[in-house]
Write an enzyme that holds these catalytic residues in place. Sequence first.
Site, PDB file in Angstrom:
ATOM      1  N   ASP A 251     -18.620 -34.965  22.651  1.00 10.94           N
ATOM      2  CA  ASP A 251     -18.947 -34.892  24.056  1.00 10.94           C
ATOM      3  C   ASP A 251     -17.566 -33.823  24.262  1.00 10.94           C
ATOM      4  O   ASP A 251     -17.024 -33.705  23.356  1.00 10.94           O
ATOM      5  CB  ASP A 251     -18.686 -35.978  25.226  1.00 10.94           C
ATOM      6  N   GLU A 282     -21.166 -31.229  21.721  1.00 12.48           N
ATOM      7  CA  GLU A 282     -21.279 -30.590  23.144  1.00 12.48           C
ATOM      8  C   GLU A 282     -20.882 -29.468  22.836  1.00 12.48           C
ATOM      9  O   GLU A 282     -19.067 -29.865  23.318  1.00 12.48           O
ATOM     10  CB  GLU A 282     -21.745 -31.088  23.947  1.00 12.48           C
TER      11      GLU A 282
END
Length: 557
Positions: A251, A282
């Site tokens: 993340d 990400e």
Amino acid sequence: MFGPSFLSENEVEFILWAPYQEKVTLRLNEEKYDMEKDEKGYFRITVNAKEGDKYSFIIDKGEIPDPASRYQPDGVHGRSQLVSLKYEWKSREVKIKPEDLIIYELHIGTFTQEGTFYSAVEKLDYLVDLGVTAIEIMPVHQFPGKKDWGYDGVYLYAVQNTYGGPYAFMKFIDEAHQRGLAVILDVVYNHVGPEGNYMMFLGPYFSQKYKTPWGLTFNFDDAYSDEVRKFILDNVRYWFEVFHIDGLRLDAVHAIYDFSPKHILQDIAELSHSLGKFVIAESDLNDPKIIDDKCGYKIDAQWVDDFHHSVHAYLTGERNSYYSDFGTLDDIVKAFKDVFVYDGKYSNFRKKTHGAPVGNLNACKFVVYIQDHDQVGNRGNGDRLSTLVDKQSYMIASALYLLSPFIPMIFMGEEYYERNPFLFFSDFSDPNLIKGVREGRLRENGQEIDPQSDEAFLKSKLSWNIDKEILEYYRTLIKIRKEFSNKCSRRIKVDKGDKWLVIGLEKIFLLVAFSDTELTSRHSGELLFSSSDFPKNIVSSKEIRVKKGIGIYKYSI
């Protein structure tokens, strides 16, 4: 590893890194044991214990759970519970080539009405029939309360109790593997949630130099950072070796701060590769360094928001927030050709030059989508694309990314035209946090439905009210992708006209009409499938008339 380790069925070693503490006492059930501290700040003790026993640590601030707990049956403030994590695996881990990845992102709590791993198992055959090859699960490490996206987790090693706990997760993974589905776990190493975080009392787990908007960030490059890095790398190994996870999604790596000679992301990538696993990041940096194998961090692939923004802004006409940088057909063309629309170009939204060119990196280094948890859930009303555009536009968007040379990712429910929203929801108990979340989501995202309410959570559950036309359309697109995939090649030809595109891939080409129009293609081919009225055959340089929609053609020999 950090935390408890079973040396035998009735003997457990407990390890706690707590350099701030002079004394730590293990409370096992109702017995208490003083632990021994070494020069690096590790407290250790080996005692007789068994599966199911509850324990905690007594420090100068009081009694706390184990930050490396394997299970928190009573939530983030409750005592930790011993689990041996012995499981009889019936399957082997799944090895999937990058070019064969078709990812399906889901949130366990809203994927089914029950919101558990066991109920999710019942949907696995459906996913196999759809044609996806990998499931990406939003974070499952223990978070406060019963409902959350997962990014407020505080126990990186403990599987969420309300989802069913660690053994239920193992069962889900085992069942997925038996069906040939890889499992990717979304993990959060950029911050720790604000409620239930007791690590700050134990040692310098967190940086004093850097901050994130969401919570404390790990100390990867300051004094004592060696042990923090081990804490994270042990967690990577834990998911791969104990749970047989096939890949990780990291993340928001743009919020992982590390100025060490070797970045923690590179350490994560190299450890993963040594175990035969892969890692997807990400990032909103548009920086190819993250995925460069030669002089970068060696992450296998990264999400591409620019692709989403280009398609979304053009089809919806939205120009608010970051969509103000997008909205033309040229943006979609550039996303296909160059991946990043902003690759060293000035961004009016950011008020600075953003991104860098990807060079010759192959297409399987990039994951694209037209919806994901952020792009839907960070809208005030949690609007899905199905409620924002007409059906033909929806089908166009679906084909653009599913048949692109990049790795496609479907957001749960998208494949059957789900119309329920996906809102932000949480379940904090701290009044100040609750107030901050309510006010923040209203101010920054316009979310009027209270994120703490059951309403926000229940509205976000999939309805499973299936539009058979769209579901069959997705199945067909996936079959075409599997048969005619570009196999990671970025050799693409794109012609653009007024409200139309022709996208030439290696074996097929796409005719995209954003309205009823006349167009001329430089390609000749035979129709494989179309979403509206398209001719059965196309001859190069001949003008044709088509209705709004998309036609998929196989090149004529």
